[in-house]
Design a protein around this motif. Structure first.
Motif, PDB file in Angstrom:
ATOM      1  N   TRP A 126     -37.279  12.179  41.909  1.00 58.57           N
ATOM      2  CA  TRP A 126     -37.628  11.386  43.091  1.00 58.57           C
ATOM      3  C   TRP A 126     -38.895  11.935  43.766  1.00 58.57           C
ATOM      4  O   TRP A 126     -39.816  11.182  44.082  1.00 58.57           O
ATOM      5  N   THR A 129     -38.702  21.026  45.351  1.00 59.99           N
ATOM      6  CA  THR A 129     -37.356  20.442  45.330  1.00 59.99           C
ATOM      7  C   THR A 129     -36.318  21.473  45.744  1.00 59.99           C
ATOM      8  O   THR A 129     -35.410  21.178  46.528  1.00 59.99           O
ATOM      9  N   SER A 182     -25.896  20.249  46.917  1.00 56.89           N
ATOM     10  CA  SER A 182     -27.309  20.605  47.024  1.00 56.89           C
ATOM     11  C   SER A 182     -27.560  22.093  47.280  1.00 56.89           C
ATOM     12  O   SER A 182     -28.521  22.660  46.737  1.00 56.89           O
ATOM     13  N   LEU A 216     -33.531  21.192  48.786  1.00 56.86           N
ATOM     14  CA  LEU A 216     -32.099  21.202  48.476  1.00 56.86           C
ATOM     15  C   LEU A 216     -31.382  22.303  49.255  1.00 56.86           C
ATOM     16  O   LEU A 216     -30.294  22.076  49.811  1.00 56.86           O
ATOM     17  N   THR A 252     -28.061  15.765  41.596  1.00 59.55           N
ATOM     18  CA  THR A 252     -28.838  16.251  42.747  1.00 59.55           C
ATOM     19  C   THR A 252     -30.119  16.957  42.295  1.00 59.55           C
ATOM     20  O   THR A 252     -31.216  16.520  42.621  1.00 59.55           O
ATOM     21  N   ALA A 256     -33.857   8.507  39.058  1.00 61.68           N
ATOM     22  CA  ALA A 256     -33.230   9.230  40.177  1.00 61.68           C
ATOM     23  C   ALA A 256     -32.180   8.379  40.885  1.00 61.68           C
ATOM     24  O   ALA A 256     -31.012   8.790  40.975  1.00 61.68           O
ATOM     25  N   TYR A 272     -33.304  14.585  42.409  1.00 59.69           N
ATOM     26  CA  TYR A 272     -34.285  14.795  43.479  1.00 59.69           C
ATOM     27  C   TYR A 272     -35.634  15.269  42.928  1.00 59.69           C
ATOM     28  O   TYR A 272     -36.690  14.939  43.486  1.00 59.69           O
ATOM     29  N   TRP A 317     -28.074   8.685  41.143  1.00 58.85           N
ATOM     30  CA  TRP A 317     -27.330   8.644  42.411  1.00 58.85           C
ATOM     31  C   TRP A 317     -26.260   7.556  42.376  1.00 58.85           C
ATOM     32  O   TRP A 317     -25.233   7.677  43.037  1.00 58.85           O
ATOM     33  N   ASN A 349     -34.413  14.215  54.137  1.00 53.90           N
ATOM     34  CA  ASN A 349     -34.126  13.703  52.797  1.00 53.90           C
ATOM     35  C   ASN A 349     -32.721  14.027  52.314  1.00 53.90           C
ATOM     36  O   ASN A 349     -32.174  13.290  51.478  1.00 53.90           O
ATOM     37  N   ILE A 350     -32.128  15.107  52.828  1.00 51.75           N
ATOM     38  CA  ILE A 350     -30.850  15.548  52.270  1.00 51.75           C
ATOM     39  C   ILE A 350     -29.799  15.767  53.355  1.00 51.75           C
ATOM     40  O   ILE A 350     -28.756  15.112  53.363  1.00 51.75           O
TER      41      ILE A 350
END
Length: 284
Positions: free
Chosen positions: A227, A179, A45, A183, A220, A17, A224, A21, A75-76
């Motif tokens: 992750w 997820t 996202s 997102l 993404t 992950a 994610y 990134w 987180n985003i």
């Protein structure tokens, strides 16, 4: 008890992950429209999150509405916004170094929230990672800006807190659904900020579209998912230390594709980062 092979598989999949990134800087500078960082962050996202929700047809229930709002923002949404504030006000090296404090923050959050008393190894790994990233990306002419540094540290704190809370709350749905929710929420939180601060993108080339597809699906969606899977499988501090792979990959991509140089100090920093990541996976 997990077998060593299963645990190694969890570590490698989670490490993928931040490695993905690490490709973001190259994709953003070479393939995407310039001067729209917040809008790009939202569009990487939001579409993939909404598409996944439409396909999976599952929404949060009860208490998970506000939990997903918080996790998606941490987180985003907030993380991406603070990240780009830091990127605009600081050289990349300073921003990456300030952001690499995240493993230390995760150790602290885990102690407070998860009641996981930090081991000496986890603290040493986090400090070594911070030093290693500094040697890897921080040049002698680096410019310091208090607002930029505060944004970078706050960004590390938001994602660090999101990592620990995700570990604490235990997802109520499949990994892909969990997820997708984050997102979509993260992109929605970021979109109005982007539209207020930046102008809309008026023209997209084929190269831009390819960049958005890669960033949305691979950089993404897939990243994610891996992750959040890692948060399920590993200790929060171990997951966070793997995040240091991102500046390593970004530096290597700059060396290979952008013909940037690597100094002996940078190579030393890279070695220290890799050692700190290895130590971080051995903590108990």
């Amino acid at each position: 008890m997990k077998t060593p092979t299963a645990r190694l598989s969890d570590i490698l999949l989670t490490a993928l992950a931040p490695m993905l990134w690490g490709t973001t800087y190259f994709v953003a500078t070479e393939l995407l429209p310039p001067n729209h960082p917040l809008l790009v962050a939202s569009l990487r996202s939001l579409p993939i999150g909404l598409l996944l929700i439409a396909w999976l047809r599952q929404l949060p229930q009860g208490v998970w509405w506000w939990r997903i709002l918080l996790l998606g923002s941490l987180n985003i949404g907030l993380f991406q916004a603070l990240l780009f504030v830091a990127a605009y006000r600081l050289p990349g090296g300073v921003a990456a170094t300030a952001g690499s404090i995240q493993p230390l923050l995760v150790v602290w959050f885990s102690w407070i929230i998860l009641h996981e008393k930090p081991s000496k190894r986890s603290i040493v790994a986090a400090i070594a990672g911070l030093i290693g990233v500094g040697l890897l990306v921080l040049g002698p002419m680096a410019r310091l800006d208090s607002v930029g540094i505060a944004a970078a540290i706050a960004g590390a704190a938001t994602m660090g807190l999101g990592t620990v809370l995700g570990k604490q709350w235990k997802r109520p749905a499949s990994l892909l659904v969990f997820t997708a929710w984050q997102l979509a929420v993260g992109g929605l939180v970021l979109l109005p900020i982007a539209l207020i601060v930046e102008k809309p993108i008026t023209l997209l080339s084929t190269t831009n579209l390819l960049g958005f597809v890669y960033l949305g699906v691979v950089g993404t969606g897939l990243a994610y998912t891996l992750w959040f899977r890692g948060i399920d499988k590993l200790k929060a501090s171990a997951v966070s230390s793997l995040g240091l792979m991102s500046p390593v990959v970004a530096t290597l991509i700059g060396f290979v594709f952008l013909h940037q140089t690597l100094t002996p100090i940078q190579l030393l920093g890279m070695a220290i980062v890799l050692i700190s990541v290895l130590i971080g996976q051995q903590t108990r």
